[in-house]
Design a protein around this motif. Structure first.
Motif, PDB file in Angstrom:
ATOM      1  N   PHE A  29      39.648  37.359  45.219  1.00  0.00           N
ATOM      2  CA  PHE A  29      40.935  37.670  44.624  1.00  0.00           C
ATOM      3  C   PHE A  29      40.732  37.618  43.114  1.00  0.00           C
ATOM      4  CE2 PHE A  29      42.061  36.220  48.827  1.00  0.00           C
ATOM      5  CZ  PHE A  29      43.096  37.080  49.197  1.00  0.00           C
ATOM      6  N   MET A  30      41.282  38.581  42.417  1.00  0.00           N
ATOM      7  CA  MET A  30      41.105  38.673  40.969  1.00  0.00           C
ATOM      8  C   MET A  30      42.212  39.542  40.391  1.00  0.00           C
ATOM      9  SD  MET A  30      37.599  41.013  41.018  1.00  0.00           S
ATOM     10  CE  MET A  30      36.732  39.818  42.056  1.00  0.00           C
ATOM     11  N   PRO A  31      42.350  39.585  39.077  1.00  0.00           N
ATOM     12  CA  PRO A  31      43.390  40.430  38.492  1.00  0.00           C
ATOM     13  C   PRO A  31      43.283  41.866  38.992  1.00  0.00           C
ATOM     14  CG  PRO A  31      42.443  39.015  36.805  1.00  0.00           C
ATOM     15  CD  PRO A  31      41.600  38.829  38.037  1.00  0.00           C
ATOM     16  N   GLU A  32      44.433  42.498  39.160  1.00  0.00           N
ATOM     17  CA  GLU A  32      44.469  43.819  39.793  1.00  0.00           C
ATOM     18  C   GLU A  32      43.565  44.827  39.098  1.00  0.00           C
ATOM     19  OE1 GLU A  32      47.721  47.291  41.037  1.00  0.00           O
ATOM     20  OE2 GLU A  32      48.398  45.389  40.154  1.00  0.00           O
ATOM     21  N   ARG A  33      43.603  44.879  37.772  1.00  0.00           N
ATOM     22  CA  ARG A  33      42.799  45.897  37.089  1.00  0.00           C
ATOM     23  C   ARG A  33      41.309  45.625  37.216  1.00  0.00           C
ATOM     24  NH1 ARG A  33      44.795  43.192  32.189  1.00  0.00           N
ATOM     25  NH2 ARG A  33      43.093  42.669  30.747  1.00  0.00           N
ATOM     26  N   VAL A  34      40.939  44.363  37.371  1.00  0.00           N
ATOM     27  CA  VAL A  34      39.534  44.017  37.588  1.00  0.00           C
ATOM     28  C   VAL A  34      39.116  44.400  39.004  1.00  0.00           C
ATOM     29  CG1 VAL A  34      37.833  42.153  37.622  1.00  0.00           C
ATOM     30  CG2 VAL A  34      39.641  42.148  35.894  1.00  0.00           C
ATOM     31  N   LEU A  35      39.965  44.082  39.971  1.00  0.00           N
ATOM     32  CA  LEU A  35      39.636  44.420  41.355  1.00  0.00           C
ATOM     33  C   LEU A  35      39.542  45.935  41.542  1.00  0.00           C
ATOM     34  CD1 LEU A  35      39.048  43.305  44.152  1.00  0.00           C
ATOM     35  CD2 LEU A  35      41.501  43.392  44.636  1.00  0.00           C
ATOM     36  N   ASP A  36      40.399  46.673  40.863  1.00  0.00           N
ATOM     37  CA  ASP A  36      40.318  48.135  40.950  1.00  0.00           C
ATOM     38  C   ASP A  36      38.949  48.640  40.488  1.00  0.00           C
ATOM     39  OD1 ASP A  36      42.852  48.408  41.970  1.00  0.00           O
ATOM     40  OD2 ASP A  36      43.795  48.890  40.042  1.00  0.00           O
ATOM     41  N   LYS A  37      38.410  48.018  39.437  1.00  0.00           N
ATOM     42  CA  LYS A  37      37.092  48.426  38.944  1.00  0.00           C
ATOM     43  C   LYS A  37      35.995  48.022  39.928  1.00  0.00           C
ATOM     44  CE  LYS A  37      38.299  48.436  34.039  1.00  0.00           C
ATOM     45  NZ  LYS A  37      38.069  47.830  32.705  1.00  0.00           N
ATOM     46  N   VAL A  38      36.167  46.876  40.551  1.00  0.00           N
ATOM     47  CA  VAL A  38      35.206  46.455  41.573  1.00  0.00           C
ATOM     48  C   VAL A  38      35.214  47.449  42.728  1.00  0.00           C
ATOM     49  CG1 VAL A  38      34.688  44.679  43.298  1.00  0.00           C
ATOM     50  CG2 VAL A  38      35.287  44.015  40.957  1.00  0.00           C
ATOM     51  N   TRP A  39      36.401  47.854  43.153  1.00  0.00           N
ATOM     52  CA  TRP A  39      36.488  48.823  44.253  1.00  0.00           C
ATOM     53  C   TRP A  39      35.907  50.176  43.844  1.00  0.00           C
ATOM     54  CZ3 TRP A  39      42.109  47.446  46.221  1.00  0.00           C
ATOM     55  CH2 TRP A  39      42.031  46.280  46.984  1.00  0.00           C
ATOM     56  N   ASP A  40      36.127  50.557  42.596  1.00  0.00           N
ATOM     57  CA  ASP A  40      35.500  51.796  42.110  1.00  0.00           C
ATOM     58  C   ASP A  40      33.979  51.713  42.219  1.00  0.00           C
ATOM     59  OD1 ASP A  40      37.948  52.921  41.515  1.00  0.00           O
ATOM     60  OD2 ASP A  40      37.856  52.476  39.372  1.00  0.00           O
ATOM     61  N   HIS A  41      33.438  50.519  41.910  1.00  0.00           N
ATOM     62  CA  HIS A  41      31.986  50.316  42.011  1.00  0.00           C
ATOM     63  C   HIS A  41      31.511  50.502  43.447  1.00  0.00           C
ATOM     64  CE1 HIS A  41      28.024  48.457  41.684  1.00  0.00           C
ATOM     65  NE2 HIS A  41      28.368  47.669  42.682  1.00  0.00           N
ATOM     66  N   HIS A  59      44.131  46.559  50.352  1.00  0.00           N
ATOM     67  CA  HIS A  59      45.570  46.344  50.413  1.00  0.00           C
ATOM     68  C   HIS A  59      46.051  45.626  49.161  1.00  0.00           C
ATOM     69  CE1 HIS A  59      45.199  47.494  54.595  1.00  0.00           C
ATOM     70  NE2 HIS A  59      44.423  46.459  54.855  1.00  0.00           N
ATOM     71  N   GLU A  60      47.353  45.565  49.002  1.00  0.00           N
ATOM     72  CA  GLU A  60      47.937  44.793  47.918  1.00  0.00           C
ATOM     73  C   GLU A  60      47.642  43.307  48.131  1.00  0.00           C
ATOM     74  OE1 GLU A  60      49.420  46.023  45.198  1.00  0.00           O
ATOM     75  OE2 GLU A  60      48.969  48.032  45.966  1.00  0.00           O
ATOM     76  N   GLN A  63      49.467  41.297  50.870  1.00  0.00           N
ATOM     77  CA  GLN A  63      49.059  41.611  52.235  1.00  0.00           C
ATOM     78  C   GLN A  63      47.691  41.028  52.552  1.00  0.00           C
ATOM     79  OE1 GLN A  63      49.011  45.781  53.278  1.00  0.00           O
ATOM     80  NE2 GLN A  63      48.542  45.383  55.428  1.00  0.00           N
ATOM     81  N   ARG A  64      46.796  41.008  51.559  1.00  0.00           N
ATOM     82  CA  ARG A  64      45.465  40.431  51.796  1.00  0.00           C
ATOM     83  C   ARG A  64      45.556  38.933  52.085  1.00  0.00           C
ATOM     84  NH1 ARG A  64      43.063  40.971  46.951  1.00  0.00           N
ATOM     85  NH2 ARG A  64      44.516  42.437  46.008  1.00  0.00           N
ATOM     86  N   VAL A  65      46.413  38.239  51.354  1.00  0.00           N
ATOM     87  CA  VAL A  65      46.620  36.817  51.635  1.00  0.00           C
ATOM     88  C   VAL A  65      47.200  36.637  53.029  1.00  0.00           C
ATOM     89  CG1 VAL A  65      47.939  34.767  50.977  1.00  0.00           C
ATOM     90  CG2 VAL A  65      46.870  36.162  49.207  1.00  0.00           C
ATOM     91  N   ALA A  66      48.184  37.458  53.363  1.00  0.00           N
ATOM     92  CA  ALA A  66      48.812  37.361  54.679  1.00  0.00           C
ATOM     93  C   ALA A  66      47.817  37.617  55.800  1.00  0.00           C
ATOM     94  CB  ALA A  66      49.984  38.338  54.761  1.00  0.00           C
ATOM     95  N   LEU A  67      46.889  38.549  55.583  1.00  0.00           N
ATOM     96  CA  LEU A  67      45.891  38.838  56.612  1.00  0.00           C
ATOM     97  C   LEU A  67      44.984  37.637  56.858  1.00  0.00           C
ATOM     98  CD1 LEU A  67      44.835  42.521  55.805  1.00  0.00           C
ATOM     99  CD2 LEU A  67      45.823  41.679  57.953  1.00  0.00           C
ATOM    100  N   LEU A  68      44.519  37.002  55.792  1.00  0.00           N
ATOM    101  CA  LEU A  68      43.668  35.825  55.978  1.00  0.00           C
ATOM    102  C   LEU A  68      44.406  34.745  56.753  1.00  0.00           C
ATOM    103  CD1 LEU A  68      41.818  35.537  52.538  1.00  0.00           C
ATOM    104  CD2 LEU A  68      40.850  36.225  54.732  1.00  0.00           C
ATOM    105  N   ARG A  69      45.665  34.565  56.457  1.00  0.00           N
ATOM    106  CA  ARG A  69      46.449  33.571  57.191  1.00  0.00           C
ATOM    107  C   ARG A  69      46.601  33.980  58.648  1.00  0.00           C
ATOM    108  NH1 ARG A  69      50.819  32.920  52.220  1.00  0.00           N
ATOM    109  NH2 ARG A  69      49.561  31.440  50.990  1.00  0.00           N
ATOM    110  N   GLU A  70      46.821  35.273  58.891  1.00  0.00           N
ATOM    111  CA  GLU A  70      46.935  35.753  60.272  1.00  0.00           C
ATOM    112  C   GLU A  70      45.622  35.575  61.019  1.00  0.00           C
ATOM    113  OE1 GLU A  70      48.435  39.712  62.762  1.00  0.00           O
ATOM    114  OE2 GLU A  70      48.251  39.792  60.575  1.00  0.00           O
ATOM    115  N   ASP A 254      33.051  37.920  52.213  1.00  0.00           N
ATOM    116  CA  ASP A 254      33.247  38.959  51.187  1.00  0.00           C
ATOM    117  C   ASP A 254      34.553  39.718  51.360  1.00  0.00           C
ATOM    118  OD1 ASP A 254      31.981  39.416  48.798  1.00  0.00           O
ATOM    119  OD2 ASP A 254      30.386  40.665  49.604  1.00  0.00           O
ATOM    120  N   PHE A 255      35.451  39.227  52.213  1.00  0.00           N
ATOM    121  CA  PHE A 255      36.778  39.818  52.322  1.00  0.00           C
ATOM    122  C   PHE A 255      37.403  39.918  50.928  1.00  0.00           C
ATOM    123  CE2 PHE A 255      41.353  39.343  52.474  1.00  0.00           C
ATOM    124  CZ  PHE A 255      41.756  40.163  53.503  1.00  0.00           C
ATOM    125  N   PRO A 256      38.013  41.031  50.558  1.00  0.00           N
ATOM    126  CA  PRO A 256      38.306  42.228  51.355  1.00  0.00           C
ATOM    127  C   PRO A 256      37.254  43.326  51.230  1.00  0.00           C
ATOM    128  CG  PRO A 256      39.434  42.397  49.266  1.00  0.00           C
ATOM    129  CD  PRO A 256      38.691  41.073  49.243  1.00  0.00           C
TER     130      PRO A 256
END
Length: 294
Positions: A29-41, A59-60, A63-70, A254-256
């Motif tokens: 989990f990281m700031p949105e703009r950082v995670l977007d760059k990671v996903w671009d990579h 996911h947003e 939702q990612r937090v909710a999935l781990l809990r689920e 390594d989720f997500p």
């Protein structure tokens, strides 16, 4: 696999082993703009590895937090890391806020070799950081850099685990492999290092370090999966050592940022054939003990 099917598969795994939940030490989990760059990579990583790397859980944050809990993950991390100076302190501030609003996330922090590192790592420790992340491949730095010596010393004294991506997978970096981190351990033998990805692909050399240093652990992140076995096969003749070190292997996924369903990581650990007691230790008990979870 549909999200509901994955949740059912993970639940069945936990129930069969009688686990109260999972402890996953390697989630991002990281700031949105950082995670977007990671996903671009990762979207572009195919040319580097020769294998496409689709993000399964794009996911947003909520939702990612909710999935781990689920999935029944009772404790997870916010692995984040800088790729340049003057970035780590900002990431630590974000992560502290994330942990404050996400009580099942272990407060995570990071660092980079720079003059201010010791000071902001001390602040993070004082603020309650429970685990750190170092990424030698992305950061492109030598972990034995003298600017990090006080950081390693502080973390060794505090006994706080540091998840370190120091193996040379999926592609080698200037300071990856067992040599650089071995130099750090020689100076700070009490460091609670957690070798990410089982040290992929230098599995044997990093198992050597775990045998040599009692506080060294390894996480399972992406190891043994059908995806990783395409280019970093875990040696069958090392399974005995993996069993013997069962009290120092931690579940990581390594989720997500994984190209397969979450339950596949659990399935391949079971496929190793090391027994239910080993699985219980790896997927819950070792992490629960390390972090003092009730």
């Amino acid at each position: 696999m549909a999200l509901s099917a994955t949740a059912d598969a993970v639940r069945a795994f936990r129930e069969r082993l009688g686990l109260p939940g999972l402890v996953d030490v390697h989630t991002h989990f990281m700031p949105e703009r950082v995670l977007d760059k990671v996903w671009d990579h990762f979207d572009a990583v195919g040319p580097l590895t020769g294998v496409a790397w689709p993000i399964t859980y794009r996911h947003e944050e909520e939702q990612r937090v909710a999935l781990l809990r689920e999935f029944g993950v009772r404790a997870f991390t916010a692995m984040l890391y800088p790729h340049k100076p003057q970035m780590a302190a900002w990431l630590n501030s974000w992560s502290a806020d994330f942990a404050a609003r996400t009580p099942d996330c272990l407060h995570t922090a990071t660092f980079f070799p720079e003059d201010s590192a010791a000071a902001y790592v001390r602040r993070a420790v004082d603020a309650g950081a429970r685990i750190f992340k170092a990424h030698l491949q992305v950061g492109g730095y030598d972990p034995a850099d003298e600017l990090l010596d006080p950081v390693w010393g502080l973390l060794a004294e505090a006994g706080i685990p540091i998840v370190v991506h120091c193996g040379s997978g999926p592609v080698p970096g200037k300071h990856t492999g067992p040599g650089p981190v071995s130099a750090v351990l020689a100076r700070h033998p009490r460091l609670a290092l957690v070798i990410a990805h089982m040290g992929m692909p230098e599995y044997g050399e990093f198992l050597d370090l775990a045998e040599r240093y009692r506080q060294v652990r390894l996480d399972t992140t992406m190891a043994f999966t059908d995806f990783s076995e395409q280019f970093s096969t875990f040696p069958a003749d090392e399974l005995g050592r993996l069993a013997d070190l069962g009290d120092r292997i931690l579940l990581g996924t390594d989720f997500p940022n994984i190209p397969y369903p979450y339950e596949h990581q659990l399935a391949v650990l079971e496929r190793l054939g090391l027994g239910d007691d080993w699985l219980r230790a790896v997927c819950h008990d070792n992490g629960a003990r390390l972090f003092g979870l009730d």
